[in-house]
Motif scaffolding. Structure first.
Motif, PDB file in Angstrom:
ATOM      1  N   LEU A  40       0.959  -1.139  -0.012  1.00  0.00           N
ATOM      2  CA  LEU A  40      -0.055   0.094   0.195  1.00  0.00           C
ATOM      3  C   LEU A  40       0.845   1.204   0.075  1.00  0.00           C
ATOM      4  O   LEU A  40       0.466   2.304  -0.751  1.00  0.00           O
ATOM      5  CB  LEU A  40      -0.849   0.131   1.412  1.00  0.00           C
ATOM      6  N   ARG A  41       1.920   1.260   0.528  1.00  0.00           N
ATOM      7  CA  ARG A  41       2.988   2.171   0.791  1.00  0.00           C
ATOM      8  C   ARG A  41       3.667   2.524  -0.566  1.00  0.00           C
ATOM      9  O   ARG A  41       3.545   3.689  -1.159  1.00  0.00           O
ATOM     10  CB  ARG A  41       3.872   2.146   1.846  1.00  0.00           C
TER      11      ARG A  41
ATOM     12  N   ALA B  49       0.606   3.922   5.249  1.00  0.00           N
ATOM     13  CA  ALA B  49      -0.041   2.612   5.572  1.00  0.00           C
ATOM     14  C   ALA B  49       0.630   1.768   6.621  1.00  0.00           C
ATOM     15  O   ALA B  49       0.135   1.081   7.112  1.00  0.00           O
ATOM     16  CB  ALA B  49       0.318   1.940   4.165  1.00  0.00           C
TER      17      ALA B  49
ATOM     18  N   TRP C 231       0.073   5.271  -0.474  1.00  0.00           N
ATOM     19  CA  TRP C 231      -0.566   5.524   0.757  1.00  0.00           C
ATOM     20  C   TRP C 231       0.726   5.722   1.769  1.00  0.00           C
ATOM     21  O   TRP C 231       1.228   4.564   2.111  1.00  0.00           O
ATOM     22  CB  TRP C 231      -1.362   4.482   1.003  1.00  0.00           C
TER      23      TRP C 231
END
Lengths: 388, 345
Positions: A348-349, A356, A353
């Motif tokens: 996700l990072r 995350a 994001w």
């Protein structure tokens, strides 16, 4: 005590950079597997106890914590070097001793807890039993805080405690106070002056004060590489899982456990000593959790009275994901949860994001809800049809 | 609401009354939480462990609303609107988690809702510092009256009034709901879902309704808590709080309204009375323990947990069992009378 011996990892052969470059993602997967194996260790106890008396044993995380503390004391205080054994025994034996003591301490505590708190409420309904378990969990946490203090302590390397004057490298922040023995200042030392208490990291000022104020022993915080510990945990899981599987599937005790889990009353009528079987189940589950406790704290280098809470909760989630009551399910659930927790926030990072990683735990719980929605009784759990 | 004018009644509370008002407000808030959880766990027999999540949602929603309207303060309208907003947010949360999760049974539902409660807390912890305060907490502006040294007593009394009124109202609401046709449908579903379905009851609807009403009321409790305490942090809404709420419900006897309120009182009273030991003045109606018993204060969390375990062992069905207080009193009186009659005969 003289200058510490060369660090024990040097004995095992210092692991150079791992030859195969796994890449960042591979590293996260490995990390997740290591964490997942620890979850699995704890989840085994949850699942066995749930399987047999349908109780969510909230105190299981505290059995884990007590195991970790037992391991801490053994590693810190076992003075095996006095025996003058050949290398690498002086470093391997304390670890073995710590694991043995931890698993037995956890197991014994579990049996005592079951006898004193759970057995009286076994007939009183699930909710009373659950709240009892929560109460026992709080009780053990707070007792541990009273006994050992709320602050975290560095987890010790085996046999590396020295006198405070003998810390080889003054800049090394990995030394923690083991015990303050004598103070030359004697009676004039008040509590406020004794800022340095057992189980605190040693700072430069502390060292000065300790040198003036008397004699203190310090120990070295464990400095194993995470990879080593994760490898060890996975290995231990690989050793333990078949043993448990064998116990449950191929021994008389296992047969009795399965019978009690199937139908209490019928099992009793067949002459199975229910109480003994339940005690044995608690012992086994907590025994494994004790191993997990030492492994967890050695990986993260710290132990505290609340150590058991979050891993315990996560391990319970793992047991539910795998299908509670199923031993392969607990292992599968633990590994899946560990890998999810290790990899998903990272992905996700990468996807943009930034926060995350702070959401790691939330992601684990969201994953749990998702799995339950898709498979309401977990991955390997039996679906119970409702009879009319 | 009392305007802070010169003619306003200046109430000065002594230390005793000051302590007791704070205890009473806390009792009220936990009684509200207990009543709402009772609807879900006690009457509808769904095993939910996510109530602290709904409570937190309510508290933060009310705080957010009040912050948006801080120019208009103090204003009763803002207070009421923030409570309504909090209830709406918590209800939305209840539906969000309730509808998908009600397929789950027993412990699976419990762990899914527990996961939800933790997600809410982590979300608040990671929230933006400017909007919800993040892990450092959020200051809630006073919506009803400014609190200074002089008006502190007045503020406390006002809150005792608000909380007592709300608890009475909610208790009435819960009682009437349980007795209404929908409530009876809920009770039937709790007894046996399949049989209830065969009787023409929509089990899903009655379960979702119980869950939604329960979470709405928890949201209301959250709003009251936020306005009363004036400062909320994610640490106020941990799993430990869930345990306390659950304890209120179980000690009160699952499905007993008066029992719930009584249990909330006992729980908070014991907790606060233990915590206050060793301070200079011990409030009235709190037994003062001998000064050398410092261990009572040092070990109070251990004692608290021990009391919990012992209560569960010796009174697993709650203090009163699943009965209402008048029933218990009547029963007790009857038994006493009978004994006296037997003695005379």
């Amino acid at each position: 005590v003289a200058d510490p011996q060369p660090h024990w990892l040097a004995v095992l052969g210092t692991p150079g950079p791992i030859a195969v470059d796994l890449g960042e993602l591979g590293g996260h997967v490995l990390n997740g597997l290591g964490m997942g194996a620890i979850f699995a260790f704890i989840a085994l106890g949850y699942t066995m106890v749930y399987g047999i008396i349908k109780l969510i044993n909230f105190a299981h995380g505290e059995f884990f914590m007590v195991g970790a503390f037992t391991g801490y004391f053994v590693l810190r205080d076992l003075e095996l070097e006095r025996l003058d054994l050949p290398q690498p025994l002086p470093v391997l034996l304390p670890f073995l001793a710590a694991l043995t003591a931890a698993s037995r301490a956890s197991g014994t505590l579990a049996v005592v807890t079951e006898r004193l708190a759970y057995r009286p409420v076994r007939r009183a309904g699930r909710i009373a039993a659950l709240l009892t378990a929560v109460g026992v969990s709080l009780l053990l946490q707070n007792l541990a805080i009273q006994a050992w203090g709320a602050a975290g302590r560095g987890y010790p390397d085996p046999r590396t405690w020295v006198s405070v004057d003998a810390i080889p490298d003054p800049a090394d922040a990995n030394y923690w106070v083991r015990r303050v023995t004598v103070t030359t200042v004697g009676a004039t030392v008040t509590d406020q002056d004794r800022v340095i208490v057992e189980g605190q990291p040693v700072t430069a000022q502390d060292r000065q004060r300790l040198r003036e104020g008397g004699h203190a022993e310090v120990y070295r915080r464990i400095t194993l590489s995470k990879e080593t510990m994760q490898g060890f945990v996975l290995l231990a899981l690989a050793l333990w899982a078949p043993v448990l599987w064998f116990l449950v599937k191929r021994t008389r005790l296992g047969k009795a456990m399965r019978a009690v889990s199937e139908d209490h009353d019928a099992a009793r009528l067949m002459g199975i000593p229910i109480d003994r079987v339940v005690s044995a189940t608690f012992f086994l589950g907590a025994f494994v959790a004790g191993v997990g406790g030492v492994a967890y704290c050695a990986t993260y280098g710290q132990v505290e009275p609340l150590t058991g809470f979050l891993p315990g909760l996560k391990a319970f989630v793992a047991a539910v994901i795998g299908g509670i009551g199923s031993i392969p399910g607990a292992i599968l659930g633990g590994l899946i949860l560990g890998v999810t927790e290790g990899v998903v926030p990272y992905l996700l990072r990468e996807a943009g994001w930034e926060d995350a990683l702070a959401w790691k735990h939330a992601i684990a719980f969201a994953f749990l809800i998702l799995i339950l929605l898709l498979k309401p009784t977990g991955l390997l759990g039996k679906a119970v049809r409702e009879k009319v | 609401m009392p305007a802070a004018g010169p003619c306003a009644l200046a109430v000065q509370l002594g230390p005793d009354a000051f302590w007791w008002t704070s205890v009473l407000v806390l009792v009220g808030i936990y009684a509200l939480l207990g009543l709402s959880l009772n609807l879900i766990n006690g009457y509808a027999r769904m095993f939910s462990l996510g109530h602290h999540g709904f409570w937190a949602m309510g508290a933060y929603a009310a705080a957010w609303w009040t912050l948006q309207h801080r120019e208009a303060l103090p204003d009763v309208g803002v207070f009421l609107a923030s409570c309504a907003f909090a209830m709406a947010v918590a209800a939305a949360g209840g539906l969000l988690i309730g509808i998908p999760c009600l397929r789950l049974r027993g412990d699976y539902l419990a762990i899914a809702t527990l996961g939800f409660g933790e997600i809410v807390r982590i979300a608040i912890q990671n929230s933006d510092r400017a909007t919800l305060g993040g892990s450092l907490g959020l200051e809630v502006p006073r919506a009803l009256m400014a609190v200074t040294r002089e008006t502190r007593g007045e503020f406390r009394l006002l809150w005792v009034g608000i909380v007592v009124a709300t608890v009475a109202l909610v208790a009435l609401l819960v009682r009437n709901y349980v007795r209404s046709p929908r409530g009876r449908a809920m009770l039937a579903t709790a007894q046996d879902e399949v049989a209830a379905g065969l009787l023409g009851i929509n089990p899903v609807r009655s379960k979702v309704a119980a869950f939604a009403i329960g979470s709405t009321l928890a949201g209301l409790a959250g709003a009251l808590y936020a306005h009363y305490s004036g400062f909320i942090t994610p640490l106020d809404f941990t799993f430990m709080e869930m345990v306390k709420i659950f304890l209120v419900v179980v000690l009160g006897g699952l499905g007993s309204i008066s029992g719930c309120i009584l249990a909330a009182f006992l729980l908070i009273y014991i907790e606060q009375a233990l915590a206050v030991q060793g301070s200079e003045v011990v409030p009235v109606l709190v037994p003062r323990l001998p000064a050398e018993w410092t261990w009572v204060k040092d070990w109070w969390q251990v004692e608290y947990a021990l009391i919990l375990v012992l209560l569960m062992i010796f009174r697993p069905r709650g203090l009163l069992g699943p009965r209402e207080l008048p029933e218990v009193v009547r029963d007790l009186a009857r038994r006493l009378l009978r004994r006296r009659g037997r003695a005379r005969a």
